[in-house]
Motif scaffolding. Structure first.
Motif, PDB file in Angstrom:
ATOM      1  N   ALA A 122      30.559  26.286 -11.567  1.00 26.38           N
ATOM      2  CA  ALA A 122      29.453  25.339 -11.347  1.00 26.38           C
ATOM      3  C   ALA A 122      28.384  25.944 -10.451  1.00 26.38           C
ATOM      4  O   ALA A 122      27.192  25.856 -10.747  1.00 26.38           O
ATOM      5  N   VAL A 123      28.810  26.569  -9.360  1.00 26.62           N
ATOM      6  CA  VAL A 123      27.850  27.136  -8.407  1.00 26.62           C
ATOM      7  C   VAL A 123      27.067  28.283  -9.051  1.00 26.62           C
ATOM      8  O   VAL A 123      25.833  28.331  -8.969  1.00 26.62           O
ATOM      9  N   LEU A 124      27.764  29.204  -9.701  1.00 25.03           N
ATOM     10  CA  LEU A 124      27.084  30.359 -10.273  1.00 25.03           C
ATOM     11  C   LEU A 124      26.168  29.973 -11.432  1.00 25.03           C
ATOM     12  O   LEU A 124      25.081  30.535 -11.587  1.00 25.03           O
ATOM     13  N   THR A 125      26.604  29.021 -12.251  1.00 28.18           N
ATOM     14  CA  THR A 125      25.746  28.589 -13.353  1.00 28.18           C
ATOM     15  C   THR A 125      24.519  27.849 -12.822  1.00 28.18           C
ATOM     16  O   THR A 125      23.418  27.989 -13.337  1.00 28.18           O
ATOM     17  N   GLY A 126      24.730  27.070 -11.752  1.00 25.91           N
ATOM     18  CA  GLY A 126      23.639  26.279 -11.199  1.00 25.91           C
ATOM     19  C   GLY A 126      22.642  27.071 -10.384  1.00 25.91           C
ATOM     20  O   GLY A 126      21.451  26.770 -10.403  1.00 25.91           O
ATOM     21  N   ILE A 127      23.110  28.099  -9.662  1.00 24.72           N
ATOM     22  CA  ILE A 127      22.205  28.805  -8.749  1.00 24.72           C
ATOM     23  C   ILE A 127      21.963  30.264  -9.118  1.00 24.72           C
ATOM     24  O   ILE A 127      21.041  30.888  -8.583  1.00 24.72           O
TER      25      ILE A 127
ATOM     26  N   SER B 145      21.131  20.837 -11.334  1.00 23.30           N
ATOM     27  CA  SER B 145      22.067  19.766 -11.682  1.00 23.30           C
ATOM     28  C   SER B 145      22.641  19.951 -13.085  1.00 23.30           C
ATOM     29  O   SER B 145      23.854  19.883 -13.285  1.00 23.30           O
ATOM     30  N   ALA B 146      21.759  20.191 -14.053  1.00 19.96           N
ATOM     31  CA  ALA B 146      22.197  20.305 -15.446  1.00 19.96           C
ATOM     32  C   ALA B 146      23.133  21.490 -15.647  1.00 19.96           C
ATOM     33  O   ALA B 146      24.192  21.378 -16.281  1.00 19.96           O
ATOM     34  N   PHE B 147      22.773  22.646 -15.087  1.00 20.36           N
ATOM     35  CA  PHE B 147      23.581  23.842 -15.303  1.00 20.36           C
ATOM     36  C   PHE B 147      24.863  23.825 -14.485  1.00 20.36           C
ATOM     37  O   PHE B 147      25.869  24.389 -14.916  1.00 20.36           O
ATOM     38  N   ALA B 148      24.860  23.210 -13.297  1.00 24.42           N
ATOM     39  CA  ALA B 148      26.092  23.112 -12.520  1.00 24.42           C
ATOM     40  C   ALA B 148      27.111  22.246 -13.261  1.00 24.42           C
ATOM     41  O   ALA B 148      28.303  22.573 -13.320  1.00 24.42           O
ATOM     42  N   ILE B 149      26.642  21.147 -13.849  1.00 23.12           N
ATOM     43  CA  ILE B 149      27.532  20.294 -14.645  1.00 23.12           C
ATOM     44  C   ILE B 149      28.038  21.065 -15.857  1.00 23.12           C
ATOM     45  O   ILE B 149      29.236  21.028 -16.187  1.00 23.12           O
ATOM     46  N   GLN B 150      27.140  21.785 -16.518  1.00 25.26           N
ATOM     47  CA  GLN B 150      27.533  22.575 -17.688  1.00 25.26           C
ATOM     48  C   GLN B 150      28.598  23.600 -17.315  1.00 25.26           C
ATOM     49  O   GLN B 150      29.597  23.767 -18.017  1.00 25.26           O
ATOM     50  N   GLY B 151      28.392  24.311 -16.197  1.00 24.04           N
ATOM     51  CA  GLY B 151      29.350  25.318 -15.765  1.00 24.04           C
ATOM     52  C   GLY B 151      30.701  24.730 -15.435  1.00 24.04           C
ATOM     53  O   GLY B 151      31.755  25.294 -15.775  1.00 24.04           O
ATOM     54  N   ALA B 152      30.706  23.567 -14.764  1.00 26.66           N
ATOM     55  CA  ALA B 152      31.964  22.904 -14.413  1.00 26.66           C
ATOM     56  C   ALA B 152      32.711  22.457 -15.669  1.00 26.66           C
ATOM     57  O   ALA B 152      33.933  22.637 -15.780  1.00 26.66           O
ATOM     58  N   ILE B 153      31.986  21.880 -16.625  1.00 25.21           N
ATOM     59  CA  ILE B 153      32.606  21.453 -17.886  1.00 25.21           C
ATOM     60  C   ILE B 153      33.211  22.660 -18.607  1.00 25.21           C
ATOM     61  O   ILE B 153      34.326  22.595 -19.138  1.00 25.21           O
TER      62      ILE B 153
ATOM     63  N   LEU C 119      10.854  36.719 -16.373  1.00 24.74           N
ATOM     64  CA  LEU C 119      11.352  35.900 -15.270  1.00 24.74           C
ATOM     65  C   LEU C 119      11.834  34.536 -15.771  1.00 24.74           C
ATOM     66  O   LEU C 119      12.845  34.015 -15.284  1.00 24.74           O
ATOM     67  N   GLY C 120      11.129  33.978 -16.749  1.00 27.05           N
ATOM     68  CA  GLY C 120      11.560  32.699 -17.314  1.00 27.05           C
ATOM     69  C   GLY C 120      12.907  32.802 -18.010  1.00 27.05           C
ATOM     70  O   GLY C 120      13.801  31.962 -17.807  1.00 27.05           O
ATOM     71  N   ILE C 121      13.085  33.842 -18.813  1.00 30.87           N
ATOM     72  CA  ILE C 121      14.344  34.047 -19.552  1.00 30.87           C
ATOM     73  C   ILE C 121      15.495  34.327 -18.590  1.00 30.87           C
ATOM     74  O   ILE C 121      16.594  33.766 -18.717  1.00 30.87           O
ATOM     75  N   VAL C 122      15.261  35.199 -17.617  1.00 29.85           N
ATOM     76  CA  VAL C 122      16.303  35.552 -16.655  1.00 29.85           C
ATOM     77  C   VAL C 122      16.733  34.325 -15.846  1.00 29.85           C
ATOM     78  O   VAL C 122      17.927  34.126 -15.589  1.00 29.85           O
TER      79      VAL C 122
ATOM     80  N   GLY D  63      22.283  32.720 -14.690  1.00 28.79           N
ATOM     81  CA  GLY D  63      23.454  32.064 -14.106  1.00 28.79           C
ATOM     82  C   GLY D  63      24.630  32.015 -15.060  1.00 28.79           C
ATOM     83  O   GLY D  63      25.777  32.265 -14.674  1.00 28.79           O
ATOM     84  N   GLY D  64      24.353  31.726 -16.340  1.00 30.03           N
ATOM     85  CA  GLY D  64      25.423  31.679 -17.340  1.00 30.03           C
ATOM     86  C   GLY D  64      26.063  33.036 -17.552  1.00 30.03           C
ATOM     87  O   GLY D  64      27.280  33.143 -17.744  1.00 30.03           O
ATOM     88  N   ALA D  65      25.248  34.091 -17.510  1.00 34.28           N
ATOM     89  CA  ALA D  65      25.773  35.447 -17.694  1.00 34.28           C
ATOM     90  C   ALA D  65      26.707  35.828 -16.550  1.00 34.28           C
ATOM     91  O   ALA D  65      27.794  36.382 -16.769  1.00 34.28           O
ATOM     92  N   ILE D  66      26.309  35.508 -15.311  1.00 36.31           N
ATOM     93  CA  ILE D  66      27.149  35.807 -14.151  1.00 36.31           C
ATOM     94  C   ILE D  66      28.448  35.004 -14.220  1.00 36.31           C
ATOM     95  O   ILE D  66      29.539  35.516 -13.949  1.00 36.31           O
ATOM     96  N   ARG D  67      28.329  33.723 -14.566  1.00 28.52           N
ATOM     97  CA  ARG D  67      29.524  32.868 -14.706  1.00 28.52           C
ATOM     98  C   ARG D  67      30.498  33.451 -15.712  1.00 28.52           C
ATOM     99  O   ARG D  67      31.700  33.554 -15.456  1.00 28.52           O
TER     100      ARG D  67
END
Length: 201
Positions: free
Chosen positions: A123-128, A99-107, A35-38, A43-47
């Motif tokens: 941004a949304v998919l990486t963040g959520i 916050s961190a992953f949404a910014i990462q996804g947008a960048i 669960l921690g790894i997933v 989010g990054g995998a879906i993005r």
């Protein structure tokens, strides 16, 4: 540098968030790690799937996998009497990860010269995305599907970065802090989006 720092913050925050949820649901040690790894990488995998990046790109993040494993191990080994106090911080870790992953996804999307709509999706998919998978595996209603304000903060990040309102490292860190605080305020004071219920009165 900004990318790496935000990736590290997001990885630790979501790995810890996933591990805490797993322990709240009384999963065994294998379930806690899964669960921690997933949560940290889902989010990054879906993005990547949606914006055309090979999912295999995730396997290039060896250092971040190690960071996630160490974070989950630290939480799992934390004394129970102290961990009880940490459980109430689960939402804070989730806010930091969002916050961190949404910014990462947008960048990520901006660097690929994708349109604003794609920046928002990334941004949304990486963040959520990781949080949704975590909640589904833990048999909880995903936070983003409730009236509670959640995904809106990722959209705010996407617009800020996609429209070039924030671009420099200090602006991105300020955005990260601002959105984290807004997310904390939204669950602390129970801010909600409008809902419409169907059924008899």
């Amino acid at each position: 540098m900004t990318w790496d720092v935000l990736s590290m913050i997001g990885t630790i925050a979501f790995a810890v968030s996933g591990a805490i949820v797993a322990m709240e649901e009384e999963y065994d040690i294998f379930g806690v790690y899964i669960l921690g790894i997933v949560t940290a990488f889902g989010g990054g995998a879906i993005r990547n799937l949606l914006i055309g990046v090979p999912v295999s790109a995730l396997w290039d993040q060896g250092v971040f996998f190690q960071i996630a494993i160490l974070s989950i191990t630290a939480v799992f080994l934390f004394p129970n009497n102290l961990l009880k106090h940490w459980q109430k911080w689960g939402n804070l870790f989730d806010a930091i990860g969002l916050s961190a992953f949404a910014i990462q996804g947008a960048i990520y999307a901006v660097k690929m010269n994708l349109p604003l709509s794609a920046v928002i999706v990334a941004a949304v998919l990486t963040g959520i995305g990781g949080g949704i998978i975590r909640d589904l595996l833990a048999r909880r209603k995903p936070m983003v599907l409730r009236a509670e304000i959640y995904a809106l903060w990722a959209i705010l990040i996407a617009l800020s970065i996609g429209l070039k309102i924030t671009a420099t490292p200090w602006q991105l860190y300020t955005l990260f802090i601002l959105v984290t605080v807004l997310r904390v305020l939204s669950y602390t004071y129970d801010w909600k989006l409008p809902i419409r219920k169907l059924g008899s009165n």
